[in-house]
Design a protein around this motif. Structure first.
Motif, short mmCIF file in Angstrom:
data_model
loop_
_atom_site.label_atom_id
_atom_site.label_comp_id
_atom_site.label_asym_id
_atom_site.label_seq_id
_atom_site.Cartn_x
_atom_site.Cartn_y
_atom_site.Cartn_z
N ASP A 162 0.83 -1.21 0.00
CA ASP A 162 0.00 0.00 0.00
C ASP A 162 0.87 1.26 0.00
OD1 ASP A 162 -2.31 -1.48 -0.05
OD2 ASP A 162 -2.64 -1.38 2.12
N SER A 163 1.94 1.24 0.81
CA SER A 163 2.83 2.39 0.89
C SER A 163 3.52 2.65 -0.44
CB SER A 163 3.87 2.16 1.99
OG SER A 163 4.81 3.21 2.03
N VAL A 164 4.01 1.58 -1.05
CA VAL A 164 4.67 1.72 -2.35
C VAL A 164 3.68 2.20 -3.41
CG1 VAL A 164 5.80 0.44 -4.21
CG2 VAL A 164 6.49 0.07 -1.85
N GLY A 165 2.46 1.70 -3.34
CA GLY A 165 1.44 2.15 -4.28
C GLY A 165 1.15 3.63 -4.16
N ALA A 166 1.13 4.13 -2.91
CA ALA A 166 0.91 5.56 -2.69
C ALA A 166 2.08 6.38 -3.25
CB ALA A 166 0.75 5.84 -1.20
N SER A 167 3.31 5.90 -3.03
CA SER A 167 4.48 6.59 -3.57
C SER A 167 4.46 6.59 -5.09
CB SER A 167 5.76 5.92 -3.06
OG SER A 167 5.85 5.99 -1.65
N LEU A 168 4.03 5.47 -5.67
CA LEU A 168 3.93 5.36 -7.12
C LEU A 168 2.95 6.40 -7.67
CD1 LEU A 168 4.86 3.49 -9.52
CD2 LEU A 168 2.75 2.23 -9.15
N GLY A 169 1.81 6.53 -7.00
CA GLY A 169 0.82 7.51 -7.43
C GLY A 169 1.33 8.93 -7.31
N GLU A 170 2.09 9.23 -6.26
CA GLU A 170 2.63 10.57 -6.05
C GLU A 170 3.65 10.91 -7.13
OE1 GLU A 170 2.99 14.27 -4.76
OE2 GLU A 170 1.52 12.80 -4.01
N GLU A 171 4.53 9.96 -7.44
CA GLU A 171 5.52 10.21 -8.49
C GLU A 171 4.84 10.41 -9.84
OE1 GLU A 171 8.57 10.99 -8.44
OE2 GLU A 171 8.90 10.64 -6.32
N LYS A 172 3.77 9.67 -10.09
CA LYS A 172 3.04 9.84 -11.34
C LYS A 172 2.48 11.25 -11.45
CE LYS A 172 -0.58 7.68 -14.15
NZ LYS A 172 -1.54 6.56 -14.25
#
Length: 365
Positions: free
Chosen positions: A168-178
C-alpha cells in the motif's frame, strides 16, 4: 475695478471627451502594467529542458516504485497462497483432534485400575491398554503437529499483513511520483503553448527533421544488418552514422546493438518498456534482455549492474550514464555516440555522448 467673471462650467460634449480620454489612458496604463512579454524561444527551451530533466528524475523514481510494487505483489501472492495451504492443513488437523477429543470423553470416565479389576478378560484388557498407550502417543504427536502448524500459520499471516501494508505504501508513492511527472510535463507544454506561431513552427520543423534523421538511421541499420552481422568495420564512403560493432565484440554485443538500432524512431513514453514506445532504462533493459542478460529496471540500479569502464575504454554495447543522480542511460555504439530514448515528445535517436553531463559507463556481466 471690474467684477471677476466666474469660469463657465464645461459643456457636456467637452466632459464626454475628457472622460473618454482619461478612461482610455487608464486602460492603456493598466494594460501596460499587466501585459506579459512574449517568451523567447531560448528562454522557453531552457525552462522546458529543466522541466523535462526534473520529470525524468521523477520517472526513474516511478520506475523504481513500479518495480518494487511488482516484486512485492508477487511475494504477497506467494505468501497468501502459503497461508491458504496452511489453513487447509490446520482445518484437517482440527477435524482429527475433534475426533480424538470425542473418544477421550467417552473412555476417560472409569479409572484404568478399576477397569482391569472389573474386566472379565484381564489379559485382553491389558492388550487393549497397550494399544491405547500407542493411541495416546499418537495423540500427543498430533497435538504437537497442530501447535507447530498454528505457529507457522500465525507467522505467515503476520508476514502477509506486513507485506500488504508495504505494498500500500509503495502504491501511494507510485501515485505521487506519477502526479509529479504529469505536473512537470503539463508545465512544459504550457510554456510551449506561450510561444509565438513562428517559434512553434521552428520547433515543429526541428522535431520533423529529427524524426526523419532517426528514420534514416533505422533504415541504414536495418540494411546493414540484412547484409551481414559480421562484416568488417566500415571503410571510406560507408555510412558512419551508426558504427558497426567492434570486431572484438561478442555476439552478445551484436545482439544488443542490433536490437537498439531496430528501435530508432520509436517514440519516448515515460514508464514504458516497449515494444512500441520506450523510456531510457526501458530501452537499455530490453536491448540487454534480447542478448540474454537481465538488467534492473532503474538507471540508478543499472549503474551498479556491472564493471565500471573508463571513458577512454568504452566499447560498443557499454551502458553510458548521465547527470549527477544517474537518471539517464543510453547504449554506446562507438565513435563517441550512443542510442538512447531521450524524453517526452522525442524519439529513440543516435546522439553524441558529449551533449549531456556524462557521469560514467558500465559493462554488465
Amino acid at each position: 475695478m471690474g467684477k471677476r467673471r466666474k469660469p463657465s462650467p464645461p459643456s457636456r460634449a467637452r466632459l464626454a471627451v475628457l472622460t473618454t480620454a482619461v478612461a482610455g489612458g487608464a486602460v492603456l496604463a493598466a494594460g501596460t502594467a499587466h501585459a506579459e512579454p512574449t517568451p523567447t524561444l531560448a528562454s522557453v527551451k531552457e525552462q522546458v529542458d529543466k522541466l523535462n530533466d526534473e520529470a525524468e528524475q521523477s520517472i526513474e523514481r516511478y520506475n523504481g516504485f513500479q518495480a518494487k510494487q511488482q516484486s512485492l505483489q508477487a511475494d504477497a501472492t506467494r505468501i497468501q497462497d502459503k497461508v491458504a495451504r496452511g489453513q487447509e492443513a490446520m482445518n484437517e488437523l482440527r477435524t482429527r483432534l475433534g475426533a480424538v477429543a470425542g473418544e477421550q470423553y467417552r473412555t476417560n470416565g472409569i479409572d484404568p485400575g478399576i477397569q482391569l479389576m472389573l474386566d472379565s478378560d484381564p489379559a485382553g484388557y491389558l492388550e487393549r491398554a497397550a494399544a491405547q498407550n500407542q493411541v495416546v502417543e499418537g495423540q500427543t504427536a498430533l497435538l504437537k503437529q497442530a501447535r507447530d502448524e498454528q505457529r507457522r500459520l500465525d507467522q505467515d499471516r503476520a508476514e502477509a499483513a506486513a507485506m500488504l501494508t508495504q505494498l500500500d505504501s509503495v502504491g501511494a508513492s507510485l501515485g505521487e511520483e506519477k502526479k509529479q511527472v504529469q505536473s512537470r510535463l503539463a508545465q512544459a507544454q504550457a510554456l510551449l503553448n506561450k510561444l509565438s506561431a513562428a517559434d512553434r513552427a521552428r520547433i515543429n520543423a526541428q522535431e520533423s527533421a529529427e524524426k526523419a534523421k532517426a528514420a534514416a538511421q533505422q533504415a541504414a541499420a536495418a540494411d546493414r544488418a540484412s547484409r551481414s552481422a559480421d562484416r568488417p568495420a566500415a571503410g571510406p564512403g560507408a555510412d558512419a552514422t551508426l558504427p558497426s560493432p567492434s570486431p572484438s565484440g561478442s555476439g552478445r554485443v551484436a545482439d544488443i546493438i542490433k536490437f537498439a538500432t531496430a528501435q530508432l524512431g520509436k517514440p519516448y513514453e515515460w514508464g514504458s518498456t516497449g515494444p512500441n514506445t520506450w523510456d531510457c532504462s526501458g530501452l537499455t533493459g530490453a536491448a540487454y534482455r534480447a542478448a540474454g542478460v537481465k538488467l534492473p529496471r532503474m538507471s540508478q540500479d543499472q549503474w551498479n549492474a556491472g564493471t565500471r569502464i573508463a571513458r577512454g575504454d568504452l566499447q560498443p554495447g557499454d551502458l553510458v550514464f548521465f547527470y549527477g543522480d544517474i537518471h539517464h542511460v543510453g547504449i554506446y555504439i562507438g565513435d563517441g555516440k550512443m542510442i538512447h530514448s531521450p524524453r517526452t515528445g522525442k524519439n529513440v535517436e543516435v546522439l553524441p555522448i558529449s551533449v549531456m553531463p556524462y557521469m560514467g559507463a558500465v559493462r554488465p556481466a
